[in-house]
Structure formats: C-alpha cells, structure tokens
Motif scaffolding. Structure first.
Motif, mmCIF file in Angstrom:
data_model
loop_
_atom_site.group_PDB
_atom_site.id
_atom_site.type_symbol
_atom_site.label_atom_id
_atom_site.label_comp_id
_atom_site.label_asym_id
_atom_site.label_seq_id
_atom_site.Cartn_x
_atom_site.Cartn_y
_atom_site.Cartn_z
ATOM 1 N N SER A 1 0.832 -1.210 0.000
ATOM 2 C CA SER A 1 0.000 0.000 0.000
ATOM 3 C C SER A 1 0.860 1.251 0.000
ATOM 4 O O SER A 1 0.576 2.215 -0.728
ATOM 5 C CB SER A 1 -0.921 0.005 1.220
ATOM 6 O OG SER A 1 -1.843 -1.054 1.149
ATOM 7 N N GLU B 1 -7.842 -0.548 -3.820
ATOM 8 C CA GLU B 1 -8.982 0.244 -3.353
ATOM 9 C C GLU B 1 -8.588 1.166 -2.203
ATOM 10 O O GLU B 1 -9.021 2.317 -2.156
ATOM 11 C CB GLU B 1 -10.129 -0.685 -2.969
ATOM 12 C CG GLU B 1 -10.731 -1.346 -4.200
ATOM 13 C CD GLU B 1 -11.834 -2.345 -3.908
ATOM 14 O OE1 GLU B 1 -12.066 -2.680 -2.714
ATOM 15 O OE2 GLU B 1 -12.466 -2.805 -4.883
ATOM 16 N N LYS B 2 -7.755 0.693 -1.294
ATOM 17 C CA LYS B 2 -7.278 1.516 -0.174
ATOM 18 C C LYS B 2 -6.468 2.706 -0.689
ATOM 19 O O LYS B 2 -6.473 3.778 -0.086
ATOM 20 C CB LYS B 2 -6.416 0.640 0.747
ATOM 21 C CG LYS B 2 -5.817 1.347 1.925
ATOM 22 C CD LYS B 2 -4.992 0.365 2.749
ATOM 23 C CE LYS B 2 -4.252 1.064 3.858
ATOM 24 N NZ LYS B 2 -3.397 0.149 4.618
ATOM 25 N N MET C 1 -7.499 -11.057 -3.585
ATOM 26 C CA MET C 1 -8.184 -10.117 -2.693
ATOM 27 C C MET C 1 -7.208 -9.171 -1.991
ATOM 28 O O MET C 1 -7.545 -8.023 -1.716
ATOM 29 C CB MET C 1 -9.035 -10.871 -1.677
ATOM 30 C CG MET C 1 -10.240 -11.577 -2.318
ATOM 31 S SD MET C 1 -11.226 -10.508 -3.403
ATOM 32 C CE MET C 1 -11.783 -9.278 -2.256
ATOM 33 N N GLY C 2 -6.002 -9.636 -1.691
ATOM 34 C CA GLY C 2 -5.013 -8.748 -1.070
ATOM 35 C C GLY C 2 -4.685 -7.571 -1.970
ATOM 36 O O GLY C 2 -4.666 -6.419 -1.528
ATOM 37 N N SER C 3 -4.460 -7.840 -3.234
ATOM 38 C CA SER C 3 -4.131 -6.766 -4.171
ATOM 39 C C SER C 3 -5.348 -5.890 -4.460
ATOM 40 O O SER C 3 -5.210 -4.673 -4.626
ATOM 41 C CB SER C 3 -3.567 -7.350 -5.467
ATOM 42 O OG SER C 3 -2.982 -6.340 -6.246
ATOM 43 N N ARG D 1 -7.609 -5.136 -2.283
ATOM 44 C CA ARG D 1 -7.662 -4.234 -1.113
ATOM 45 C C ARG D 1 -6.609 -3.139 -1.206
ATOM 46 O O ARG D 1 -6.878 -1.977 -0.888
ATOM 47 C CB ARG D 1 -7.486 -5.029 0.188
ATOM 48 C CG ARG D 1 -8.749 -5.745 0.628
ATOM 49 C CD ARG D 1 -8.644 -6.286 2.043
ATOM 50 N NE ARG D 1 -7.575 -7.259 2.219
ATOM 51 C CZ ARG D 1 -7.681 -8.562 1.941
ATOM 52 N NH1 ARG D 1 -8.810 -9.043 1.468
ATOM 53 N NH2 ARG D 1 -6.667 -9.370 2.152
#
Length: 181
Positions: free
Chosen positions: A113, A148-149, A141-143, A145
C-alpha cells in the motif's frame, strides 16, 4: 536514479547492481507469485535474464516510458518487492499502468500500500500523468484491497485477459484519475 521514501519502505529505481538481490527475490517467490501471474521457464529465474530486464528498464526510464523500482524495507537494504509504472503514454492519453509484487515474507505489513501510494504521488506530481491503471485477478483479494485503499476505482471486468499457467483468466481493470488525487 529516482528515490522515493515512505515510513515502512523506500523505493529506488532498479539498476544493474541489483541483479543478484533481485534474482534471489524472483526465485524465492517463483511459486507464490505464479498464483496470479504466469509461471516462467527456468531461464527467467537466472541473473542473465534479470540483468537484461533491468538494463531494458533503465533504457525505457531514460525515454520516460517506464520506471521500475526495487522496494526496500525501511531502515534496511532488504529488497522486498518490485513496483513499476510502465506503458507510459503521453497526450492525448497521459496514462500508464502500475504493477507490483511483494515478497511473500512481507505480505500484510502495509508495504504494498505504501509503495503504491509513493508511485501514485510520483506519477501525478512528477510525471504529470492523468490516469494510472492496474489489472488484478478477482481472486487476488489482497491486491484488490491495496488498490482500493490507495484510491483506485474498479472500472470493469476484462474477460479472459491473461493466459496464466494453462488458463485464460479474467482481470479487473482499476484506475486512479489525477482529478481524484
């Protein structure tokens, strides 16, 4: 050389002297990264191939077409990932793609991030990009997130976009527009 500094990590454009550490990173994560990207033949995981890739990225950087960064854990010389802004197009598009990979040992520490935030800032403030795009597997899903974060918005699903390990895989298209920065 471009150097970008955060709190958890710092980024430095890859250079030929990084080839040994970078090759170890790529080899160490061969199976882990191949979940969401193509598994390469054995030659890809050699210093010879990685040196060629680094030299090519330095040449593209001189032409303002790509910036490939090594990601280092803050306060160390540990190379823990890679992030690139690539396929840079000038007006009328003024856009580029971003891609990143983090060492499996450093997942979940906020490094991806922060590295992405540093690249977004660099792209909008220093390269004057209008739009940054990213592809991501719906299963990653980690990527998802991380994107989107970081302010990226999902714009759609690209069906059967990438051939990964024997199958055509769908990918989401995410984008971050300078106006939203």
């Amino acid at each position: 050389m471009v150097f970008l500094e955060g709190n958890r990590c710092y980024l430095r454009t890859l250079e030929e002297a990084d080839v040994s550490a970078f090759t170890r990173l790529v080899k160490r994560n061969k199976r882990y990264w191949s979940i969401y990207e193509p598994l390469h033949d054995d030659e890809y995981y050699t210093e010879s191939t990685q040196r060629k890739k680094i030299i090519e990225s330095v040449q593209r950087m001189r032409l303002n077409r790509e910036y490939s960064f090594a990601i280092f854990a803050m306060g160390t010389s540990d190379l823990v990932g890679h992030i690139s802004i690539y396929s840079i197009k000038r007006l009328p598009f003024s856009s580029a793609f971003v891609g990143y990979s983090i060492d499996k040992r450093y997942i979940g520490q906020g490094i991806a991030s922060e590295a992405l935030a540093l690249i977004v800032k660099f792209s909008f403030e220093d390269l004057s990009m209008h739009r940054i795009e990213a592809y991501v597997s719906p299963n990653n899903m980690g990527s998802v997130r991380v994107l989107e974060k970081s302010g990226f918005e999902r714009e759609g699903l690209l069906r059967k976009l990438l051939y990964i390990n024997g199958y055509w895989e769908d990918h989401y298209l995410y984008a971050f527009i300078n106006d939203d920065y």
